[in-house]
Design a protein around this motif. Structure first.
Motif, short mmCIF file in Angstrom:
data_model
loop_
_atom_site.label_atom_id
_atom_site.label_comp_id
_atom_site.label_asym_id
_atom_site.label_seq_id
_atom_site.Cartn_x
_atom_site.Cartn_y
_atom_site.Cartn_z
N GLN A 80 -32.04 -33.22 49.99
CA GLN A 80 -31.37 -31.94 50.20
C GLN A 80 -30.57 -31.90 51.50
N GLN A 81 -31.15 -32.36 52.60
CA GLN A 81 -30.45 -32.30 53.88
C GLN A 81 -29.18 -33.13 53.85
N ALA A 82 -29.24 -34.32 53.28
CA ALA A 82 -28.04 -35.17 53.19
C ALA A 82 -26.96 -34.46 52.38
N ALA A 83 -27.34 -33.90 51.24
CA ALA A 83 -26.38 -33.21 50.38
C ALA A 83 -25.78 -32.00 51.08
N GLN A 84 -26.62 -31.19 51.68
CA GLN A 84 -26.12 -29.98 52.35
C GLN A 84 -25.22 -30.32 53.53
N THR A 85 -25.55 -31.37 54.27
CA THR A 85 -24.73 -31.76 55.41
C THR A 85 -23.37 -32.27 54.94
N LEU A 86 -23.37 -33.15 53.95
CA LEU A 86 -22.11 -33.71 53.46
C LEU A 86 -21.21 -32.66 52.83
N PRO A 92 -29.41 -25.06 47.40
CA PRO A 92 -30.54 -25.96 47.20
C PRO A 92 -30.14 -27.20 46.39
N LEU A 93 -30.92 -28.24 46.54
CA LEU A 93 -30.64 -29.52 45.89
C LEU A 93 -30.46 -29.37 44.38
N ASP A 94 -31.33 -28.60 43.75
CA ASP A 94 -31.26 -28.48 42.29
C ASP A 94 -29.94 -27.89 41.81
N SER A 95 -29.29 -27.08 42.62
CA SER A 95 -28.01 -26.53 42.19
C SER A 95 -26.84 -27.47 42.51
N LEU A 96 -27.07 -28.49 43.34
CA LEU A 96 -26.01 -29.44 43.70
C LEU A 96 -26.02 -30.70 42.85
N ARG A 97 -27.15 -31.03 42.28
CA ARG A 97 -27.28 -32.28 41.53
C ARG A 97 -26.75 -32.11 40.10
N GLY A 98 -26.56 -33.24 39.44
CA GLY A 98 -26.16 -33.23 38.04
C GLY A 98 -24.66 -33.10 37.79
N ARG A 99 -23.86 -33.19 38.85
CA ARG A 99 -22.40 -33.09 38.71
C ARG A 99 -21.72 -33.83 39.84
N LEU A 100 -20.44 -34.07 39.67
CA LEU A 100 -19.65 -34.75 40.70
C LEU A 100 -19.13 -33.75 41.73
N HIS A 101 -19.17 -34.17 42.97
CA HIS A 101 -18.52 -33.46 44.07
C HIS A 101 -17.50 -34.45 44.63
N TYR A 102 -16.55 -33.96 45.39
CA TYR A 102 -15.54 -34.85 45.97
C TYR A 102 -15.48 -34.61 47.46
N THR A 108 -13.48 -38.91 47.59
CA THR A 108 -14.51 -39.86 47.17
C THR A 108 -15.57 -39.13 46.36
N PRO A 109 -15.88 -39.60 45.15
CA PRO A 109 -16.91 -38.95 44.34
C PRO A 109 -18.27 -39.02 45.03
N LEU A 110 -18.99 -37.92 44.98
CA LEU A 110 -20.33 -37.81 45.56
C LEU A 110 -21.27 -37.24 44.52
N ILE A 111 -22.41 -37.89 44.35
CA ILE A 111 -23.46 -37.41 43.44
C ILE A 111 -24.70 -37.14 44.27
N VAL A 112 -25.30 -36.01 44.03
CA VAL A 112 -26.51 -35.58 44.75
C VAL A 112 -27.72 -35.83 43.86
N THR A 113 -28.77 -36.39 44.45
CA THR A 113 -30.01 -36.58 43.71
C THR A 113 -31.20 -36.52 44.67
N TYR A 114 -32.38 -36.71 44.13
CA TYR A 114 -33.62 -36.61 44.90
C TYR A 114 -33.83 -37.86 45.74
N HIS A 115 -34.43 -37.68 46.91
CA HIS A 115 -34.82 -38.80 47.75
C HIS A 115 -36.02 -39.48 47.08
N PRO A 116 -36.09 -40.82 47.10
CA PRO A 116 -37.22 -41.51 46.46
C PRO A 116 -38.59 -41.03 46.94
N ASP A 117 -38.73 -40.69 48.21
CA ASP A 117 -40.02 -40.18 48.69
C ASP A 117 -40.37 -38.85 48.03
N ASP A 118 -39.35 -38.01 47.80
CA ASP A 118 -39.59 -36.73 47.11
C ASP A 118 -40.01 -36.97 45.66
N LEU A 119 -39.46 -38.01 45.05
CA LEU A 119 -39.84 -38.33 43.66
C LEU A 119 -41.29 -38.81 43.58
#
Length: 144
Positions: A80-86, A92-102, A108-119
């Motif tokens: 979440q922090q990486a996504a929000q900063t970029l 929140p992360l759940d509203s940013l993931r699942g789609r392309l951002h630029y 540059t295409p950017l995709i937001v997903t969960y950090h492996p530790d969170d998974l």
């Protein structure tokens, strides 16, 4: 080129590049983490990347100053922090993931997903993360 100044300084950056690609145009993508990986999460990250055709020996770490030279075709924001900063947002992360951002002038295409530790802490989110990785794979495939 992406300007790393305000966005990337507080984040840990790792670039994964396909070095032995059978395609004449090798694609690269950059992973932006909001926290360093724990030892338990490293195998999960490896498995996630292998799912979209990358191998552990294809890893190159770069600093935030090297972003311009990497010029990734895709960026993945883990956490979440990486996504929000970029994206300069407080969504929140759940509203940013699942789609392309630029990002940046080059869009540059950017995709937001969960950090492996969170998974590891929330295994039910692995299915959503896999969906994000499939979007990443599709984006990389169409950018070749």
């Amino acid at each position: 080129m992406i300007n790393p100044s305000p966005y990337y300084q507080p984040l840990e950056l790792i670039a994964w590049q396909r070095r032995h690609s059978p395609c004449p145009q090798s694609s690269s993508f950059m992973i932006i983490e909001d926290q360093p990986l724990t030892a338990l999460a490293e195998p999960l990250l490896t498995a996630m990347l292998q799912a979209i055709g990358y191998l552990p020996d294809q890893v190159e770490k770069v600093t935030s100053k090297a972003i311009d030279s990497v010029q990734p075709t895709l960026m993945l924001a883990f956490g979440q922090q990486a996504a929000q900063t970029l994206l300069a947002t407080d969504e929140p992360l759940d509203s940013l993931r699942g789609r392309l951002h630029y990002l940046g002038k080059n869009k540059t295409p950017l995709i937001v997903t969960y950090h492996p530790d969170d998974l590891l802490a929330h295994p039910a989110d692995k299915k959503k993360a896999f969906s994000d990785l499939q979007l990443a794979q599709k984006t990389l495939t169409t950018s070749r």
